[in-house]
Design a protein around this motif. Sequence first.
Motif, PDB file in Angstrom:
ATOM      1  N   VAL A  58      -8.134   3.433  -0.426  1.00 10.19           N
ATOM      2  CA  VAL A  58      -6.778   3.727   0.039  1.00 10.19           C
ATOM      3  C   VAL A  58      -5.737   3.019  -0.827  1.00 10.19           C
ATOM      4  O   VAL A  58      -4.710   3.599  -1.196  1.00 10.19           O
ATOM      5  CB  VAL A  58      -6.628   3.307   1.512  1.00 10.19           C
ATOM      6  CG1 VAL A  58      -5.210   3.561   2.000  1.00 10.19           C
ATOM      7  CG2 VAL A  58      -7.617   4.061   2.386  1.00 10.19           C
ATOM      8  N   GLY A  59      -5.992   1.762  -1.158  1.00 12.33           N
ATOM      9  CA  GLY A  59      -5.033   1.002  -1.952  1.00 12.33           C
ATOM     10  C   GLY A  59      -4.794   1.608  -3.320  1.00 12.33           C
ATOM     11  O   GLY A  59      -3.652   1.705  -3.785  1.00 12.33           O
ATOM     12  N   GLU A  60      -5.874   2.032  -3.974  1.00 15.05           N
ATOM     13  CA  GLU A  60      -5.736   2.637  -5.296  1.00 15.05           C
ATOM     14  C   GLU A  60      -4.996   3.971  -5.218  1.00 15.05           C
ATOM     15  O   GLU A  60      -4.173   4.288  -6.082  1.00 15.05           O
ATOM     16  CB  GLU A  60      -7.111   2.840  -5.936  1.00 15.05           C
ATOM     17  CG  GLU A  60      -7.821   1.556  -6.356  1.00 15.05           C
ATOM     18  CD  GLU A  60      -8.490   0.860  -5.186  1.00 15.05           C
ATOM     19  OE1 GLU A  60      -8.396   1.383  -4.056  1.00 15.05           O
ATOM     20  OE2 GLU A  60      -9.094  -0.198  -5.400  1.00 15.05           O
ATOM     21  N   VAL A  61      -5.274   4.754  -4.177  1.00 17.74           N
ATOM     22  CA  VAL A  61      -4.576   6.024  -4.009  1.00 17.74           C
ATOM     23  C   VAL A  61      -3.082   5.800  -3.790  1.00 17.74           C
ATOM     24  O   VAL A  61      -2.224   6.488  -4.368  1.00 17.74           O
ATOM     25  CB  VAL A  61      -5.186   6.826  -2.846  1.00 17.74           C
ATOM     26  CG1 VAL A  61      -4.344   8.065  -2.526  1.00 17.74           C
ATOM     27  CG2 VAL A  61      -6.617   7.238  -3.170  1.00 17.74           C
ATOM     28  N   ALA A  62      -2.755   4.835  -2.956  1.00 17.43           N
ATOM     29  CA  ALA A  62      -1.342   4.551  -2.682  1.00 17.43           C
ATOM     30  C   ALA A  62      -0.626   4.061  -3.944  1.00 17.43           C
ATOM     31  O   ALA A  62       0.516   4.454  -4.218  1.00 17.43           O
ATOM     32  CB  ALA A  62      -1.238   3.509  -1.569  1.00 17.43           C
TER      33      ALA A  62
END
Length: 403
Positions: free
Chosen positions: A112-116
């Motif tokens: 999720v962090g990388e996508v955001a």
Amino acid sequence: MEELLGARDRLTSAICARVDRVHCSGEVRAHGHASTRTWLRGVCGVDGPGASRLLMLAAQLARLEVVREWFAAGVLSEGVVAAICAVTVGLSDEQAGVAERILVELAGRAGVGEVAKAGRFLRAVLDPDGADDEHQGDTDRRFLVVRPTGSGGMEGEFRLPREAAARLRTWLDAYAKPKVEGDERPLRVRNADAFIMLLEQQISTELLVLVNAESLPDDHPAKASPADAEADGEDGPEAGTQTDEPRPEPGPGPGVSAGVGGRVDRMVPGLLFATGEWLPVREIHRLARTSSLVRLVMDAEGQVLDLGRKARLANKAQRKAVYARYATCWIDGCPLPATLCQIDHADNWTDGGTTDLLLLGPACQFHNRDRYRRPHRYQRRRQGKDRWAFTYLNPHANRPRRT
């Protein structure tokens, strides 16, 4: 657990689809509700942030076909979907489609962090004007609200724009997030101590504390006269300790104890000139032994009688030598760089220690204070010919575990 979380994601997808249908039809107004958000809060029992999140997801999923289908099938988690939808808010349908294809592909191999993070970059590339407006809006919404606590401290809330937030995050990640052995402080306390350390390093204004001579600790085991007492020199903000002689009669206040004829003993507190708050005697003793106090002795008419002995303070040359010899705090495992530490005595000055270069080293604010309060928990050892290190002796290490 994984099955339950997958079921929750599919259920959230179905809820978002129905929220969008209700919102677009305007059905809530026919039933007397001012908006879809008030209906979600009043009838469905959703809190304010939850209602706003549902409306955002519903509006964005209606135009993100791939994300909507994969979310309904349980392929994409709610966290990833929320990150993608947050990116497409305010973008045109064409721009949202480009971002969707890239982020859906990335979601298959990233969290999720990388996508955001990738989504924020895409947003800045696809809509630079909107990114500038968003950044300016974030800057315009900055604030710092502080209020005094009942004990004389301070509390509050703040919001920082991106650059300032990145600086603070970098500082906290480096000096608060790592947890060394024997450090029982929770992360929120370590964050506060790291912020206090930042204030000590960057704010060089003097801290003036008015104390009575009898409140100061003895200089040596030989019981030197309080008039000859000098504060210990550490690499913190410079401060001043001012004492009146002849000593005044104590007024009412916490920690004040007077005998026959108004004689003042060691329980007289100190007065912080900056805030008008009382400083407990225990903290006066700590400052006198661990801070860069410059002691001024004044008579009742305000005339300076004594400036103290400078030999107790580490001079500039000694500080530079300490920084060259030590990379970090001399407590094992502490990551704080030596240049951000206070200068500490291997042998406490009050126990007869000397301000010799061989016996000086860097100690962070927490370990300096903790070793002063609990010296029995630290064991000193020599490292090479001219350096020392301290090992924390965990008192709970050999404690039998409960069954």
